[in-house]
Design a protein around this motif. Structure first.
Motif, PDB file in Angstrom:
ATOM      1  N   ARG A  97       0.811  -1.223   0.000  1.00 52.59           N
ATOM      2  CA  ARG A  97       0.000   0.000   0.000  1.00 52.59           C
ATOM      3  C   ARG A  97       0.849   1.279   0.000  1.00 52.59           C
ATOM      4  N   GLU A 128       3.162   4.149  -1.191  1.00 47.12           N
ATOM      5  CA  GLU A 128       3.549   4.795  -2.439  1.00 47.12           C
ATOM      6  C   GLU A 128       4.019   6.213  -2.128  1.00 47.12           C
ATOM      7  N   ASP A 129       4.847   6.730  -3.019  1.00 48.15           N
ATOM      8  CA  ASP A 129       5.327   8.102  -2.814  1.00 48.15           C
ATOM      9  C   ASP A 129       4.175   9.096  -2.910  1.00 48.15           C
ATOM     10  N   ALA A 143      -4.163   4.325   0.065  1.00 48.10           N
ATOM     11  CA  ALA A 143      -2.727   4.042   0.033  1.00 48.10           C
ATOM     12  C   ALA A 143      -2.089   4.644   1.278  1.00 48.10           C
ATOM     13  N   PRO A 186       0.749   7.047   1.743  1.00 48.76           N
ATOM     14  CA  PRO A 186       1.740   7.867   1.058  1.00 48.76           C
ATOM     15  C   PRO A 186       2.955   8.150   1.946  1.00 48.76           C
TER      16      PRO A 186
END
Lengths: 287, 596
Positions: free
Chosen positions: A220, A222-223, A245, A247
């Motif tokens: 899950r 992510e940038d 997600a 982040p």
């Protein structure tokens, strides 16, 4: 500069102490510790002018593993102790560390106040969403319905959103990293230490023993989107509240006056540079 | 008639009559004219409204207690009469606001009606009633009016220059009204001051304590507002930045002591002050300071408890938590200040002990001591050594061990940013280097190390002399029959009573230690060796000090306890001593008086 040429360049391993980590094999905190060594080396911080402060919990053992000054305090009290150190000697680099229970439960009351005062500290929270040292109870960031020995029928308490909390309290620097990506995390810690003010760094650091979220989180994480504007607190909050997600990256940064800019011991007693003081001059005012 | 002491009380409504500010300014001017003073005040815990009272006891000789019956009561309203008339001696002086309320019935002393409110109204000085009253008091009792005028101008004129003229008018109005309307002589006036007596300082316990802490080198203070310790925070906030120090008002008392522990680890002498509820919250961090061997000074200005209790009333009921409050095997140094002057010395003493032995020191005061003002001779800061903590020497750098098992238990404490010897301090049991260590041998060895320090303290303190050590009053111990063993602010009333009795020829003595832990048990046993009775007065119900002394000496003690939120009076102490005195002076100098 001349001094630098005498002092050989410190490597990450030079910040490693002789005390061996007590963490379980696979603990996310190893990744955070490696990132911290990396960050300290990247900034060439002087171990005699650096203090790593913690509270109580698995992650709060970290100061023992770092070859700098350290102080493992009482459960939940890392931020006020770290604040006291910074006020007493603003020349020190002060890094606070701890877990989600230490920082958001028993010490939760201190977080908003540290944030609003904005001392130049870096606070690295190793969030594993579970109590590890006491062997697997629900934590303030555990998901709703989380089944543990202390919540056999599932936790009825909704989790705290630490990132949103820090942002809403007015934090001047907020970032999130993942122990599974120590390279990025080291960069975030470097940025946090360099930030002139309170830097909040939430690190997702799984507990393989009591709540192994490694794969779940890896999938899950992510940038932050490339167009994320870290000077926009509302954008940062929107990212903090995302549920599609997890982040990672720098959510928010702003420069505002630090606590020590107005509240500091400007004349450290051991440096003997304070003003001459004879208490009798003060006492005379009571005549 | 000239008297050696005069006890005057003013009662009024909080926020309306400005009783406290009037009392403070009168006190200072009376002290400046060469008298000794001792004040006492009670005020409601509410923000505005409710009865407030201020009393000034002035004397040609030192006045260590608040006294007994009032010589003078100035009642700004009828409620003040209702509340305080029982304290007024039957032949005392009552002053009331003529025209605002009626002369009280059933009082056989001297009554003066002075139209305070009307004069204020006529002069259009709505807030001037208290100054009119001061002018009137000055006129009636022959206080130095010029001194009063000068004091008001100096102390209030700076902040509010626009009121200098109206203040002058108000003082004069009261003064002149009495001159014009009251011809008779008041039944008593203070005897002229001793011309050889230099005017002294007039300070509160909290002010003296702050001065002592600053003299000892305190450069960081953190606190959370709480009655009666808030003005320590305020005073520190005014003073410390100018000395290169810092003050932080924290989010709670846990943060206050945590910040103080942090500042101390970073090499700065640091202190916090609180009262009972806040002190309860600090217990865990005090344990950390013991375990990690961090010097900290914690002041507990005691008030009536438990829980929120009575925030503006005094009590000596936090001795147990000071001694036993933490978990684990963690002896603490506990000091108790005995007078305003002693607040200065014990604050210095607390830092001296805390820095020397690297452990928390708890300094107990109480609401009556914190907020009362007294004349204090200029303290001598050189009577208490100012020390720096033991730090590693260059020879020790290579093999530095923060928690080295030394003979005295004291081991060099490196300071980050100052010493090149990093270590990690911790609340976990640890080895000599500071690394966690749970082995039976190491826990035993480190407990012994921390315990040894405490034993070294006990030994070092056993012979200390006043002003830091035990104070003695009355006849020499070997000639005494009854002894009073007291602690904290009860010292003043015990001193006064015992000195009076001794002067009257009674074989009475008193001993008052400041160091409560480690208790000077041998000194107390020596004190008691020939006594027929040892009386222990304390303002609590649970006999905390008596139990502590008994545990260390097995002496049979006679407890006298008072627990209404007010300090003992001399009459109460005298009555108890009289119960146990067998021998009376051959020449019965004094008549035993029973007060109502």
């Amino acid at each position: 500069m001349a001094k630098d040429s005498i002092q050989p360049r410190r490597l990450p391993k030079d910040y490693k102490s002789e005390v061996k980590p007590t963490w379980c094999p696979g603990c996310g905190d190893f990744g955070v510790l490696a990132s911290l060594y990396q960050a300290l080396a990247q900034l060439q911080l002087d171990p005699t002018k650096t203090v790593v402060v913690s509270g109580i919990g698995c992650s709060s053992r970290l100061p023992f593993f770092v070859e700098t000054y350290g102080f493992q305090t009482a459960h939940g009290r890392v931020l006020p102790v770290a604040t006291g150190i910074k006020i007493a000697n603003p020349e020190l680099t002060v890094i606070a560390v701890g877990g989600d229970g230490d920082g958001f439960s028993i010490g939760g009351g201190h977080l908003v106040h540290a944030v609003r005062r904005n001392p130049d500290l870096t606070y690295v929270v190793m969030d594993n969403e579970v109590y590890g040292l006491t062997k697997g109870q629900t934590s303030p960031t555990s998901p709703l319905g989380f089944k543990t020995k202390s919540t056999p029928f599932g936790s009825a308490d909704a989790p705290i959103n630490p990132m949103a909390w820090a942002l809403a309290s007015g934090v001047s620097f907020a970032a999130r990293g993942f122990s599974g990506d120590p390279k990025q995390l080291a960069e975030l810690i470097v940025e946090g230490i360099q930030h002139p003010g309170f830097a909040f760094i939430q690190t997702m650091s799984p507990c393989p023993t009591f709540y192994n979220t490694f794969d779940l989180w890896r999938a899950r994480i992510e940038d932050l989107p490339p167009d994320h504007d870290p000077t926009d607190r509302m954008q940062a909050l929107a990212q903090a509240f995302r549920d599609d997600a997890i982040p990672v990256g720098v959510f928010y940064r702003e420069v505002r006056p630090t606590l020590e800019s107005h509240t500091r011991v400007s004349a450290h007693p051991l440096k003997k540079n304070g003003p001459e003081f004879d208490v009798r001059s003060l006492l005379e005012t009571y005549r | 008639m000239f008297v050696e002491t005069l006890l005057l009380r003013m009662g009024g409504e909080s926020g309306i009559d400005n009783v406290i500010s009037a009392g403070d300014i009168l006190t200072l001017s009376v002290a400046r004219s060469g008298y000794h003073v001792h004040t006492f005040r009670t005020y409601p815990a509410e923000i505005k409204g409710g009865p407030v009272m201020f009393q000034l006891r002035a004397g040609v000789r030192p006045v260590p207690s608040l006294g007994d019956q009032l010589d003078v009561l100035l009642a700004f309203n009828e409620e003040a009469w209702e509340l305080h008339h029982q304290a007024l001696r039957p032949d005392g002086v009552l002053i009331y606001d003529l025209g605002e309320h009626d002369a009280p019935q059933g009082f056989n002393g001297v009554t003066y009606g002075i139209p305070l409110e009307r004069l204020a109204r006529d002069l259009n000085l709505r807030k001037g009633k208290n100054l009119i009253a001061l002018g009137a008091l000055c006129s009636l009792f022959g206080f130095d009016f010029q001194e009063l005028q000068a004091t008001v101008k100096e102390k209030w004129g700076k902040a509010r220059p626009e009121f200098v003229e109206s203040n002058r008018i108000a003082l004069l109005a009261g003064y002149q009204w009495v001159k014009d309307h009251i011809q008779e002589e008041v039944p008593y006036r203070l005897a002229p001051p001793d011309p050889t007596h230099e005017p002294e300082l007039v300070m509160s316990g909290n002010q003296a304590l702050v001065a002592g802490a600053l003299a000892a080198g305190c450069r960081f203070y953190a606190g959370y507002p709480i009655t009666p310790a808030s003005d320590i925070l305020e005073e520190m906030a005014r003073r410390l930045p100018g000395l290169g120090g810092a003050v932080l008002q924290t989010e709670d008392e846990i943060a206050a002591i945590s910040t103080v522990v942090g500042a101390s680890i970073a090499g700065v002498k640091a202190m916090t002050a609180t009262s009972g509820p806040g002190f309860s919250l600090m217990q865990e961090m005090l344990g950390l300071a013991t375990m990690a061997e961090v010097p900290v000074v914690v002041v507990n200005a005691m008030r009536a408890g438990p829980s929120t209790g009575m925030p503006t009333k005094m009590e000596q009921s936090d001795l147990n938590i000071a001694l036993y409050g933490g978990h684990g095997d963690a002896p603490r140094i506990v000091l108790a200040a005995r007078s305003v002057e002693d607040c200065f010395y014990q604050a210095m003493h607390a830092f001296y002990l805390s820095e020397t032995y690297q452990m928390p020191v708890i300094l107990l005061t109480d609401q009556s001591l914190s907020h009362r003002t007294e004349t204090v001779p200029m303290p001598d800061p050189n009577l208490v050594p100012v020390v720096e903590r033991l730090r590693p020497s260059p020879e020790e750098y290579a093999s530095y061990r923060r928690y080295a098992l030394t003979e005295s238990g004291v081991s060099p404490m490196a300071v980050p940013g100052i010493d090149p010897t990093p270590f990690t301090a911790t609340g976990l049991e640890h080895d000599e280097y500071g690394a966690p260590n749970y082995t039976p041998a190491m826990h035993t060895a480190q407990l012994d190390k921390r315990g040894r320090k405490f034993e070294v303290v006990a030994e070092a303190l056993c012979g200390i002399q006043p002003p830091l050590g035990c104070l003695s009053y009355g006849v020499p111990e070997e000639e005494a029959e009854v002894g009073v063993l007291a602690w904290g602010s009860t010292a003043g009333v015990v001193r006064e009573t015992v000195e009076e009795l001794a002067a009257e020829g009674y074989p009475v003595t008193a001993l008052i230690p400041a160091v409560i832990n480690p208790l000077p048990a041998q000194r107390i046993l020596h004190f008691a060796r020939n006594l027929k009775a040892v009386i222990v007065p304390e303002v609590n119900r649970s006999r905390q000090f008596a139990a502590w002394v008994k545990a260390h000496t097995e002496l049979p003690l006679i407890s006298v306890n008072k627990y209404g939120g007010l300090p003992f009076t001399p009459a109460e102490i005298r009555a108890k001593i009289m119960e146990f005195l067998v021998t009376r002076p051959t020449k019965e100098l004094a008549q035993e008086v029973t007060y109502g």
